[in-house]
Design a protein around this motif. Structure first.
Motif, mmCIF file in Angstrom:
data_model
loop_
_atom_site.group_PDB
_atom_site.id
_atom_site.type_symbol
_atom_site.label_atom_id
_atom_site.label_comp_id
_atom_site.label_asym_id
_atom_site.label_seq_id
_atom_site.Cartn_x
_atom_site.Cartn_y
_atom_site.Cartn_z
ATOM 1 N N ARG A 165 0.828 -1.210 0.000
ATOM 2 C CA ARG A 165 0.000 0.000 0.000
ATOM 3 C C ARG A 165 0.861 1.259 0.000
ATOM 4 O O ARG A 165 0.516 2.257 -0.612
ATOM 5 C CB ARG A 165 -0.949 -0.004 1.193
ATOM 6 C CG ARG A 165 -2.114 -0.961 0.986
ATOM 7 C CD ARG A 165 -2.989 -1.050 2.200
ATOM 8 N NE ARG A 165 -3.864 0.127 2.276
ATOM 9 C CZ ARG A 165 -4.777 0.292 3.208
ATOM 10 N NH1 ARG A 165 -4.940 -0.611 4.157
ATOM 11 N NH2 ARG A 165 -5.534 1.361 3.224
ATOM 12 N N ALA A 197 1.229 5.478 -3.702
ATOM 13 C CA ALA A 197 1.261 6.933 -3.890
ATOM 14 C C ALA A 197 2.109 7.328 -5.097
ATOM 15 O O ALA A 197 1.832 8.337 -5.751
ATOM 16 C CB ALA A 197 1.776 7.615 -2.631
ATOM 17 N N GLU A 240 -9.319 7.393 -8.990
ATOM 18 C CA GLU A 240 -9.941 7.188 -7.681
ATOM 19 C C GLU A 240 -9.613 5.830 -7.069
ATOM 20 O O GLU A 240 -9.805 5.627 -5.875
ATOM 21 C CB GLU A 240 -11.456 7.352 -7.781
ATOM 22 C CG GLU A 240 -11.894 8.773 -7.996
ATOM 23 C CD GLU A 240 -11.680 9.252 -9.430
ATOM 24 O OE1 GLU A 240 -11.730 10.467 -9.638
ATOM 25 O OE2 GLU A 240 -11.447 8.422 -10.329
ATOM 26 N N LYS A 286 -6.701 4.613 -6.504
ATOM 27 C CA LYS A 286 -5.619 4.812 -5.538
ATOM 28 C C LYS A 286 -6.168 5.299 -4.202
ATOM 29 O O LYS A 286 -5.820 4.776 -3.141
ATOM 30 C CB LYS A 286 -4.600 5.801 -6.094
ATOM 31 C CG LYS A 286 -3.381 5.966 -5.204
ATOM 32 C CD LYS A 286 -2.436 7.040 -5.706
ATOM 33 C CE LYS A 286 -1.923 6.738 -7.063
ATOM 34 N NZ LYS A 286 -0.855 7.689 -7.496
ATOM 35 N N ASP A 287 -7.037 6.305 -4.246
ATOM 36 C CA ASP A 287 -7.635 6.832 -3.018
ATOM 37 C C ASP A 287 -8.431 5.754 -2.298
ATOM 38 O O ASP A 287 -8.347 5.621 -1.076
ATOM 39 C CB ASP A 287 -8.525 8.027 -3.344
ATOM 40 C CG ASP A 287 -9.137 8.642 -2.105
ATOM 41 O OD1 ASP A 287 -8.373 8.982 -1.178
ATOM 42 O OD2 ASP A 287 -10.373 8.754 -2.056
ATOM 43 N N LEU A 288 -9.175 4.980 -3.040
ATOM 44 C CA LEU A 288 -9.957 3.885 -2.456
ATOM 45 C C LEU A 288 -9.058 2.883 -1.741
ATOM 46 O O LEU A 288 -9.322 2.476 -0.611
ATOM 47 C CB LEU A 288 -10.769 3.180 -3.552
ATOM 48 C CG LEU A 288 -11.566 1.962 -3.114
ATOM 49 C CD1 LEU A 288 -12.785 2.386 -2.312
ATOM 50 C CD2 LEU A 288 -12.001 1.162 -4.335
ATOM 51 N N LEU A 331 -6.074 3.328 -0.540
ATOM 52 C CA LEU A 331 -5.344 3.901 0.589
ATOM 53 C C LEU A 331 -6.244 4.228 1.771
ATOM 54 O O LEU A 331 -5.761 4.525 2.850
ATOM 55 C CB LEU A 331 -4.600 5.162 0.136
ATOM 56 C CG LEU A 331 -3.433 4.916 -0.814
ATOM 57 C CD1 LEU A 331 -2.886 6.233 -1.342
ATOM 58 C CD2 LEU A 331 -2.352 4.081 -0.156
ATOM 59 N N ASN A 332 -7.539 4.143 1.572
ATOM 60 C CA ASN A 332 -8.500 4.493 2.612
ATOM 61 C C ASN A 332 -9.047 3.227 3.260
ATOM 62 O O ASN A 332 -9.526 2.331 2.572
ATOM 63 C CB ASN A 332 -9.646 5.295 1.981
ATOM 64 C CG ASN A 332 -10.521 5.952 3.003
ATOM 65 O OD1 ASN A 332 -10.643 5.495 4.128
ATOM 66 N ND2 ASN A 332 -11.158 7.030 2.591
ATOM 67 N N ARG A 334 -14.291 2.169 3.591
ATOM 68 C CA ARG A 334 -14.709 1.969 2.213
ATOM 69 C C ARG A 334 -16.217 1.894 2.097
ATOM 70 O O ARG A 334 -16.851 1.002 2.648
ATOM 71 C CB ARG A 334 -14.081 0.697 1.657
ATOM 72 C CG ARG A 334 -12.575 0.824 1.582
ATOM 73 C CD ARG A 334 -11.951 -0.350 0.926
ATOM 74 N NE ARG A 334 -10.511 -0.154 0.829
ATOM 75 C CZ ARG A 334 -9.690 -1.089 0.447
ATOM 76 N NH1 ARG A 334 -10.134 -2.268 0.096
ATOM 77 N NH2 ARG A 334 -8.396 -0.841 0.390
ATOM 78 N N ARG A 373 -18.579 4.376 -3.959
ATOM 79 C CA ARG A 373 -18.317 5.690 -4.525
ATOM 80 C C ARG A 373 -18.738 5.690 -5.989
ATOM 81 O O ARG A 373 -18.587 4.693 -6.677
ATOM 82 C CB ARG A 373 -16.824 6.020 -4.490
ATOM 83 C CG ARG A 373 -16.228 5.995 -3.125
ATOM 84 C CD ARG A 373 -14.727 6.204 -3.234
ATOM 85 N NE ARG A 373 -14.104 5.996 -1.950
ATOM 86 C CZ ARG A 373 -12.909 6.453 -1.647
ATOM 87 N NH1 ARG A 373 -12.211 7.128 -2.521
ATOM 88 N NH2 ARG A 373 -12.396 6.232 -0.459
ATOM 89 N N ASN A 418 -14.897 10.636 -14.582
ATOM 90 C CA ASN A 418 -13.570 11.104 -14.997
ATOM 91 C C ASN A 418 -13.622 11.523 -16.464
ATOM 92 O O ASN A 418 -13.970 10.718 -17.322
ATOM 93 C CB ASN A 418 -12.526 9.980 -14.871
ATOM 94 C CG ASN A 418 -12.291 9.585 -13.456
ATOM 95 O OD1 ASN A 418 -12.023 10.433 -12.621
ATOM 96 N ND2 ASN A 418 -12.390 8.302 -13.163
#
Length: 156
Positions: free
Chosen positions: A125, A129, A137, A139-141, A143-144, A147, A150, A154
């Protein structure tokens, strides 16, 4: 597969797998691409998207998986190799079978899918970055830790 050329644009319905194991996530790319994405493929007519993920993982990786919840619905508008694309991407939490050997495979490894070489890599993980991932999105998913489903659009 649901991939249609309409009015100069290619429309695709794609389903992807979010496969994680011990802090790592499995990503893949065509060897000619400069970006990473979640493994998966195009939905077949009459096939629901979770079944697509399960079929694609059998075909590409010889793995039995089970789809969990849908975590990302992405409407993507982009150019790929000079072709305008409109893609609906459905991305599912995906669990490996208890006896899966996929996490033991040396990374990177290459699989040929319909003659096209795909490179698969288990990324920590912490490495995400620095990667170019599409859709963005994902990547953001990944790293979070919190969940929820969403929906993103794009363009570009």
């Amino acid at each position: 597969m649901i991939s249609i050329d309409i009015a100069g644009t290619r429309f695709n319905l794609r389903a992807g797998a979010i496969i994680e194991h011990e802090g790592k996530v499995l990503l893949h790319r065509a060897l000619s691409d400069d970006f990473w994405t979640l493994p998966g493929g195009r939905v077949e007519p009459g096939e629901h998207a979770a079944a697509t993920v399960e079929r694609e993982m059998r075909e590409e990786l010889d793995e039995q998986v089970a789809c969990g919840p849908l975590l990302l619905l992405a409407e993507n508008f982009f150019n790929y190799r000079g072709q305008p694309n409109h893609e609906i991407g459905l991305y599912f939490e995906t669990r490996l079978a208890a006896n899966s050997t996929l996490p033991l495979r040396a990374s990177p490894f290459v699989v040929h899918d319909a003659g096209a070489p795909l490179e698969f890599v288990w990324f920590d993980r912490g490495q995400l970055a620095d990667l170019r991932m599409l859709p963005m999105e994902v990547k953001d998913l990944l790293l979070n830790d919190k969940r929820n489903l969403r929906h993103v659009v794009n363009r570009g």
